[in-house]
Design a protein around this motif. Structure first.
Motif, PDB file in Angstrom:
ATOM      1  N   GLY A   1      22.214 -29.102  12.902  1.00 57.28           N
ATOM      2  CA  GLY A   1      21.150 -29.593  12.035  1.00 57.28           C
ATOM      3  C   GLY A   1      20.417 -28.466  11.334  1.00 57.28           C
ATOM      4  N   GLY A   2      20.195 -27.358  12.048  1.00 56.16           N
ATOM      5  CA  GLY A   2      19.505 -26.228  11.434  1.00 56.16           C
ATOM      6  C   GLY A   2      20.289 -25.623  10.283  1.00 56.16           C
ATOM      7  N   ILE A   3      21.570 -25.373  10.487  1.00 59.56           N
ATOM      8  CA  ILE A   3      22.408 -24.810   9.411  1.00 59.56           C
ATOM      9  C   ILE A   3      22.526 -25.790   8.254  1.00 59.56           C
ATOM     10  N   SER A   4      22.717 -27.058   8.565  1.00 58.99           N
ATOM     11  CA  SER A   4      22.890 -28.076   7.535  1.00 58.99           C
ATOM     12  C   SER A   4      21.662 -28.170   6.633  1.00 58.99           C
ATOM     13  N   ALA A   5      20.473 -28.231   7.242  1.00 57.49           N
ATOM     14  CA  ALA A   5      19.250 -28.366   6.448  1.00 57.49           C
ATOM     15  C   ALA A   5      18.940 -27.090   5.676  1.00 57.49           C
ATOM     16  N   THR A   6      19.263 -25.936   6.250  1.00 60.48           N
ATOM     17  CA  THR A   6      18.954 -24.667   5.584  1.00 60.48           C
ATOM     18  C   THR A   6      19.798 -24.451   4.342  1.00 60.48           C
TER      19      THR A   6
ATOM     20  N   ALA B   1      20.220 -34.217   9.468  1.00 53.30           N
ATOM     21  CA  ALA B   1      19.385 -33.075   9.095  1.00 53.30           C
ATOM     22  C   ALA B   1      19.443 -32.819   7.595  1.00 53.30           C
ATOM     23  N   ASP B   2      20.623 -32.954   7.021  1.00 57.18           N
ATOM     24  CA  ASP B   2      20.761 -32.714   5.579  1.00 57.18           C
ATOM     25  C   ASP B   2      20.019 -33.774   4.771  1.00 57.18           C
TER      26      ASP B   2
ATOM     27  N   GLY C   1      16.448 -32.846   4.964  1.00 60.48           N
ATOM     28  CA  GLY C   1      16.217 -31.662   4.155  1.00 60.48           C
ATOM     29  C   GLY C   1      16.196 -31.969   2.665  1.00 60.48           C
ATOM     30  N   ARG C   2      17.119 -32.808   2.219  1.00 62.72           N
ATOM     31  CA  ARG C   2      17.147 -33.166   0.794  1.00 62.72           C
ATOM     32  C   ARG C   2      15.926 -33.982   0.405  1.00 62.72           C
ATOM     33  N   ALA C   3      15.461 -34.839   1.312  1.00 67.21           N
ATOM     34  CA  ALA C   3      14.278 -35.650   1.013  1.00 67.21           C
ATOM     35  C   ALA C   3      13.030 -34.782   0.881  1.00 67.21           C
ATOM     36  N   MET C   4      12.968 -33.712   1.667  1.00 64.00           N
ATOM     37  CA  MET C   4      11.776 -32.865   1.650  1.00 64.00           C
ATOM     38  C   MET C   4      11.851 -31.741   0.625  1.00 64.00           C
ATOM     39  N   LEU C   5      13.043 -31.174   0.423  1.00 67.72           N
ATOM     40  CA  LEU C   5      13.178 -29.988  -0.430  1.00 67.72           C
ATOM     41  C   LEU C   5      13.898 -30.259  -1.739  1.00 67.72           C
ATOM     42  N   GLY C   6      14.455 -31.458  -1.894  1.00 69.82           N
ATOM     43  CA  GLY C   6      15.192 -31.773  -3.107  1.00 69.82           C
ATOM     44  C   GLY C   6      16.686 -31.537  -2.938  1.00 69.82           C
ATOM     45  N   ASP C   7      17.454 -32.217  -3.777  1.00 68.12           N
ATOM     46  CA  ASP C   7      18.914 -32.118  -3.709  1.00 68.12           C
ATOM     47  C   ASP C   7      19.396 -31.147  -4.775  1.00 68.12           C
ATOM     48  N   HIS C   8      19.369 -29.877  -4.423  1.00 69.70           N
ATOM     49  CA  HIS C   8      19.824 -28.850  -5.367  1.00 69.70           C
ATOM     50  C   HIS C   8      20.583 -27.789  -4.590  1.00 69.70           C
ATOM     51  N   PRO C   9      21.444 -27.031  -5.255  1.00 70.06           N
ATOM     52  CA  PRO C   9      22.239 -26.018  -4.544  1.00 70.06           C
ATOM     53  C   PRO C   9      21.357 -24.973  -3.882  1.00 70.06           C
ATOM     54  N   PHE C  10      21.828 -24.483  -2.742  1.00 66.10           N
ATOM     55  CA  PHE C  10      21.078 -23.461  -2.023  1.00 66.10           C
ATOM     56  C   PHE C  10      21.015 -22.169  -2.828  1.00 66.10           C
ATOM     57  N   LEU C  11      22.120 -21.792  -3.466  1.00 63.11           N
ATOM     58  CA  LEU C  11      22.173 -20.608  -4.317  1.00 63.11           C
ATOM     59  C   LEU C  11      22.726 -21.003  -5.678  1.00 63.11           C
TER      60      LEU C  11
END
Length: 497
Positions: A87-92, A126-127, A130-140
């Motif tokens: 979950g940590g890696i997925s959300a990060t 987790a993902d 994460g997308r709900a809180m931070l948005g659905d956009h590429p990490f890099l």
């Protein structure tokens, strides 16, 4: 960290691997909070480390805490630890596949259908959060990718070898600097990060690109904004700055720095390849992308995770073939150069091999647990006297010694009873003496239990190292009490303990 959770120091992933392989997945609950606070202070204050390692340890500690509160058995505790890591890696990274494979490949270190299904559910959940809180956009924000010529695959394989060397070099430098910091520092451990931070601050003044995680600098490198000399300076600088941050007691991961180093090495390789073979080699940024995955595979020994995470970061299927070729070459090179990865080396230095299951037996010898032996009989003792001695013994067996006190064997109550009921009993116990298995003073649990097979009720004698003198006695009950004191103590005592 010094007062509340010493295991929160460093990059975190080795501690999780150790907890899963040697502690049944049990991690102290306070690690979640302490690791989060310590890593935020370290990275926010300029520490040249990544946030992925801490998030893995935070998620794993949370999973372990939940499993312990619910009183799960050990396999399920380990599984929830892996779920937290996934979950940590997925959300990060916004990379649910990479999260699942990271947990299976590095934390659980095995692939089973049941485990994989649960870990994937955790990674997906987790993902979604994460997308709900931070948005659905590429990490890099990474450039597009394409292979210009089939011959270019050979260049990517060569890059894999080079990246494997770089990954192993990073691991060696990391622990070399950590040893140097241990050797230099003589003050209290809690003051070490503050004093070491002055040295790290000087490095950041000289090379500000080392500040924090460094993803903006990584993107600039892949976009071709640095020349080859600067790329090499950033590569070496990141190795040293990350090693120094961890060596002075900082809390942060090496996952992101490995990607950073791989990007610098790959981009520099791509620039050189493009200058030498302009019609064959593509853009330098493409080599930077492949270098990220290759360095990760070479340093961590996790090629599946390296391939999947770069694929999810780019979202381009065209990257798969050259990426697989480079990562496999990097992982193979890393394995040839070093038996240990950047994660397992930390444990290996403590004498821990996560690939070798811990012994089921505690570390003790026969002399450590032996009790005093029954009073021995002389070999000239009468059968009647032996019967009297055996009637007072709870073991049903007593040792026999000669006139000089040397051990000769044992006589049992059953043998004495049989001859006493016979028509012509012998005068002494010498003819009734038998030679059951004996236990040596230095014998370890496996040898002790093997000898006790069939003799657990009566027990067996413990002899000195020369095998001549009786020095103790061991029964199954004694071994059980040492191996499982909570069980041997009885229900009431175990509950109070």
């Amino acid at each position: 960290m010094h007062w509340f959770a010493p295991e929160a120091r460093g990059h975190g992933v080795p501690e999780v691997m150790y907890a899963v392989s040697h502690r049944g997945g049990r991690i102290a609950p306070q690690v979640t909070l302490v690791k989060a606070l310590a890593s935020a202070l370290c990275i926010g204050g300029g520490g040249s480390v990544g946030r992925e390692g801490p998030i893995v340890q935070i998620g794993s500690a949370a999973g372990s805490t939940i499993a312990q509160l619910l009183r799960f058995d050990t396999p399920r505790v380990r599984l929830l630890v892996a779920c937290g890591a996934a979950g940590g890696i997925s959300a990060t990274f916004n990379a649910p596949l990479a999260g699942a494979f990271f947990a299976m490949e590095l934390i659980l270190r095995n692939f089973t259908a049941e485990s994989f299904g649960v870990v994937v559910l955790s990674s997906v959940a987790a993902d979604i959060v994460g997308r709900a809180m931070l948005g659905d956009h590429p990490f890099l924000s990474l450039p597009s990718f394409s292979v210009r010529s089939p011959v270019e695959y050979l260049l990517y394989m060569a890059l894999g070898v080079a990246a494997g060397v770089v990954g192993v070099a990073f691991s060696k430098i990391l622990y070399l600097v950590e040893d140097a910091c241990d050797w230099v520092w003589r003050g209290p451990e809690w003051a070490r990060p503050a004093v070491g931070g002055i040295v790290l601050g000087a490095v950041l003044i000289a090379l500000p690109q080392m500040y924090g995680v460094g993803y903006p600098v990584l993107e600039n490198a892949i976009e071709g904004r640095y020349l080859i000399p600067m790329l090499l300076v950033l590569l070496v600088g990141k190795m040293f700055a990350t090693s120094l941050t961890i060596g002075i007691g900082g809390s942060g991961g090496v996952f992101a720095p490995t990607l950073y180093i791989g990007a610098m090495a790959g981009t520099a390789f791509g620039m050189i390849a493009h200058d030498v073979l302009p019609t064959v080699a593509g853009s330098a940024g493409a080599y930077g992308l492949i270098g990220m995955g290759a360095a990760l595979g070479g340093a961590t020994g996790a090629p599946i995770t390296a391939v999947v995470i770069l694929f999810e970061l780019t979202g381009e299927y065209s990257i798969i073939l050259p990426l697989m070729a480079a990562v496999v070459m990097a992982a193979g090179t890393g394995h040839l150069l070093s038996k240990e990865t950047i994660y397992t080396a930390k444990l290996w230095r403590r004498g821990i091999d996560v690939d070798k299951p811990p012994s089921a037996f505690p570390a003790f010898t026969a002399i450590d647990i032996a009790i005093g032996p029954p009073d021995p009989l002389g070999e000239n003792t009468s059968v009647a006297a032996a019967a009297s001695a055996l009637s007072a013994s709870s073991l049903g067996i007593v040792p026999v010694v000669d006139g000089d006190g040397r051990y000769r064997g044992c006589v049992s109550a059953q043998d004495v009873a049989e001859v006493l009921d016979g028509p012509d009993p012998p005068a002494t116990v010498s003819t009734l003496t038998r030679s059951p298995p004996t236990i040596g003073a230095d014998d370890k649990p496996p040898a002790i239990l093997t000898a006790l097979a069939g003799h657990g009720g009566t027990g067996l004698p413990v002899l000195n190292r020369e095998g001549t003198a009786l020095i103790g006695w061991i029964t199954y009950e004694i071994v059980l009490a040492r191996m499982h004191p909570d069980i041997a103590a009885g229900p009431d005592d175990a509950h109070s303990a």
